[in-house]
Design a protein around this motif. Structure first.
Motif, PDB file in Angstrom:
ATOM      1  N   ASN A  88       2.965  -3.407 -11.666  1.00 16.07           N
ATOM      2  CA  ASN A  88       3.920  -3.348 -10.557  1.00 16.07           C
ATOM      3  C   ASN A  88       4.111  -1.927 -10.050  1.00 16.07           C
ATOM      4  N   LYS A  89       4.075  -0.943 -10.940  1.00 13.98           N
ATOM      5  CA  LYS A  89       4.208   0.455 -10.510  1.00 13.98           C
ATOM      6  C   LYS A  89       3.052   0.856  -9.603  1.00 13.98           C
ATOM      7  N   ILE A  90       1.855   0.396  -9.952  1.00 15.87           N
ATOM      8  CA  ILE A  90       0.682   0.730  -9.141  1.00 15.87           C
ATOM      9  C   ILE A  90       0.782   0.062  -7.775  1.00 15.87           C
ATOM     10  N   ILE A  91       1.167  -1.204  -7.740  1.00 18.16           N
ATOM     11  CA  ILE A  91       1.299  -1.907  -6.464  1.00 18.16           C
ATOM     12  C   ILE A  91       2.375  -1.243  -5.608  1.00 18.16           C
ATOM     13  N   ASP A  92       3.509  -0.894  -6.214  1.00 20.05           N
ATOM     14  CA  ASP A  92       4.581  -0.221  -5.468  1.00 20.05           C
ATOM     15  C   ASP A  92       4.107   1.122  -4.925  1.00 20.05           C
ATOM     16  N   LEU A  93       3.395   1.873  -5.748  1.00 22.73           N
ATOM     17  CA  LEU A  93       2.901   3.179  -5.328  1.00 22.73           C
ATOM     18  C   LEU A  93       1.904   3.042  -4.184  1.00 22.73           C
ATOM     19  N   LEU A  94       0.940   2.130  -4.316  1.00 23.16           N
ATOM     20  CA  LEU A  94      -0.072   1.960  -3.271  1.00 23.16           C
ATOM     21  C   LEU A  94       0.543   1.446  -1.978  1.00 23.16           C
ATOM     22  N   SER A  95       1.507   0.527  -2.072  1.00 29.16           N
ATOM     23  CA  SER A  95       2.133   0.031  -0.846  1.00 29.16           C
ATOM     24  C   SER A  95       2.952   1.124  -0.171  1.00 29.16           C
ATOM     25  N   GLU A  96       3.598   1.965  -0.956  1.00 28.64           N
ATOM     26  CA  GLU A  96       4.330   3.108  -0.385  1.00 28.64           C
ATOM     27  C   GLU A  96       3.379   4.043   0.350  1.00 28.64           C
ATOM     28  N   LYS A  97       2.200   4.282  -0.237  1.00 31.62           N
ATOM     29  CA  LYS A  97       1.200   5.157   0.390  1.00 31.62           C
ATOM     30  C   LYS A  97       0.652   4.553   1.678  1.00 31.62           C
ATOM     31  N   VAL A  98       0.531   3.218   1.740  1.00 26.06           N
ATOM     32  CA  VAL A  98       0.064   2.549   2.962  1.00 26.06           C
ATOM     33  C   VAL A  98       1.121   2.663   4.050  1.00 26.06           C
ATOM     34  N   ILE A  99       2.365   2.357   3.716  1.00 23.13           N
ATOM     35  CA  ILE A  99       3.442   2.383   4.711  1.00 23.13           C
ATOM     36  C   ILE A  99       3.657   3.794   5.257  1.00 23.13           C
ATOM     37  N   ASN A 100       3.487   4.803   4.413  1.00 25.56           N
ATOM     38  CA  ASN A 100       3.662   6.200   4.841  1.00 25.56           C
ATOM     39  C   ASN A 100       2.394   6.809   5.441  1.00 25.56           C
ATOM     40  N   ASN A 101       1.363   6.001   5.628  1.00 18.11           N
ATOM     41  CA  ASN A 101       0.076   6.459   6.195  1.00 18.11           C
ATOM     42  C   ASN A 101      -0.500   7.661   5.454  1.00 18.11           C
ATOM     43  N   GLU A 102      -0.487   7.607   4.132  1.00 14.43           N
ATOM     44  CA  GLU A 102      -0.998   8.712   3.323  1.00 14.43           C
ATOM     45  C   GLU A 102      -2.467   8.556   2.947  1.00 14.43           C
ATOM     46  N   TRP A 103      -3.086   7.432   3.307  1.00  8.60           N
ATOM     47  CA  TRP A 103      -4.510   7.246   3.044  1.00  8.60           C
ATOM     48  C   TRP A 103      -5.284   8.045   4.087  1.00  8.60           C
ATOM     49  N   LYS A 104      -6.218   8.847   3.655  1.00  3.26           N
ATOM     50  CA  LYS A 104      -7.022   9.700   4.537  1.00  3.26           C
ATOM     51  C   LYS A 104      -8.421   9.108   4.695  1.00  3.26           C
ATOM     52  N   ILE A 105      -9.082   9.490   5.781  1.00  2.68           N
ATOM     53  CA  ILE A 105     -10.448   9.023   6.039  1.00  2.68           C
ATOM     54  C   ILE A 105     -11.433  10.049   5.473  1.00  2.68           C
ATOM     55  N   TYR A 106     -12.420   9.547   4.714  1.00 10.82           N
ATOM     56  CA  TYR A 106     -13.471  10.366   4.125  1.00 10.82           C
ATOM     57  C   TYR A 106     -14.813   9.757   4.481  1.00 10.82           C
ATOM     58  N   GLU A 107     -15.799  10.616   4.654  1.00 10.86           N
ATOM     59  CA  GLU A 107     -17.157  10.104   4.829  1.00 10.86           C
ATOM     60  C   GLU A 107     -17.839  10.175   3.477  1.00 10.86           C
ATOM     61  N   PHE A 108     -18.423   9.070   3.077  1.00  7.42           N
ATOM     62  CA  PHE A 108     -18.998   8.943   1.747  1.00  7.42           C
ATOM     63  C   PHE A 108     -20.201   8.020   1.862  1.00  7.42           C
ATOM     64  N   ARG A 109     -21.372   8.485   1.483  1.00  7.11           N
ATOM     65  CA  ARG A 109     -22.602   7.683   1.573  1.00  7.11           C
ATOM     66  C   ARG A 109     -22.882   7.186   2.983  1.00  7.11           C
ATOM     67  N   GLY A 110     -22.554   7.979   3.979  1.00  3.99           N
ATOM     68  CA  GLY A 110     -22.833   7.612   5.365  1.00  3.99           C
ATOM     69  C   GLY A 110     -21.866   6.596   5.965  1.00  3.99           C
ATOM     70  N   LYS A 111     -20.781   6.258   5.263  1.00  7.30           N
ATOM     71  CA  LYS A 111     -19.775   5.320   5.770  1.00  7.30           C
ATOM     72  C   LYS A 111     -18.415   5.993   5.738  1.00  7.30           C
ATOM     73  N   ASP A 112     -17.484   5.431   6.499  1.00  6.22           N
ATOM     74  CA  ASP A 112     -16.101   5.918   6.468  1.00  6.22           C
ATOM     75  C   ASP A 112     -15.305   5.138   5.434  1.00  6.22           C
ATOM     76  N   TYR A 113     -14.557   5.866   4.641  1.00  3.30           N
ATOM     77  CA  TYR A 113     -13.715   5.280   3.604  1.00  3.30           C
ATOM     78  C   TYR A 113     -12.287   5.773   3.769  1.00  3.30           C
ATOM     79  N   GLN A 114     -11.327   4.948   3.393  1.00  3.51           N
ATOM     80  CA  GLN A 114      -9.931   5.345   3.289  1.00  3.51           C
ATOM     81  C   GLN A 114      -9.709   5.712   1.824  1.00  3.51           C
ATOM     82  N   GLY A 115      -9.017   6.816   1.576  1.00  2.61           N
ATOM     83  CA  GLY A 115      -8.840   7.217   0.192  1.00  2.61           C
ATOM     84  C   GLY A 115      -7.541   7.945  -0.078  1.00  2.61           C
ATOM     85  N   ILE A 116      -7.123   7.870  -1.335  1.00  6.03           N
ATOM     86  CA  ILE A 116      -5.973   8.628  -1.831  1.00  6.03           C
ATOM     87  C   ILE A 116      -6.268   9.100  -3.250  1.00  6.03           C
TER      88      ILE A 116
END
Length: 99
Positions: A2-30
């Motif tokens: 539950n802590k992980i789900i709460d943390l990840l959902s907080e990061k989604v709502i606050n738009n804290e996931w950044k875009i990275y290029e990895f292996r020629g594709k775009d990824y969202q990451g934290i």
């Protein structure tokens, strides 16, 4: 878990996931760092919980990277940008149900 789900959902709502290029594709990451989230980093099952989330929501293109050193540790999560929408939808709904 539950802590992980709460943390990840907080990061989604606050738009804290950044875009990275990895292996020629775009990824969202934290990165979840040990300074703020020491209890999650020290739980040896955290990576397994994250993998279970990915499987439950049919996310197939992702990377989980663990880093450990003497003073700092962290878990980085990278999800292919198009597949990130599946997890984003789930995490926003979880957060709204708890409110």
């Amino acid at each position: 878990m539950n802590k992980i789900i709460d943390l990840l959902s907080e990061k989604v709502i606050n738009n804290e996931w950044k875009i990275y290029e990895f292996r020629g594709k775009d990824y969202q990451g934290i990165t979840i760092g040990s300074y703020q989230y020491n209890d999650i980093i020290n739980d040896f099952q955290s990576t397994g919980y994250i993998k279970m989330l990915m499987r439950n929501y049919f996310i197939k293109d992702y990377e989980i990277v663990e880093r450990h050193s003497n003073g700092v540790a962290g878990i980085s999560i990278y999800i292919e940008k198009e597949q990130f929408g599946k997890l984003e939808y789930f995490l926003k709904n979880i957060k709204s149900q708890k409110s």
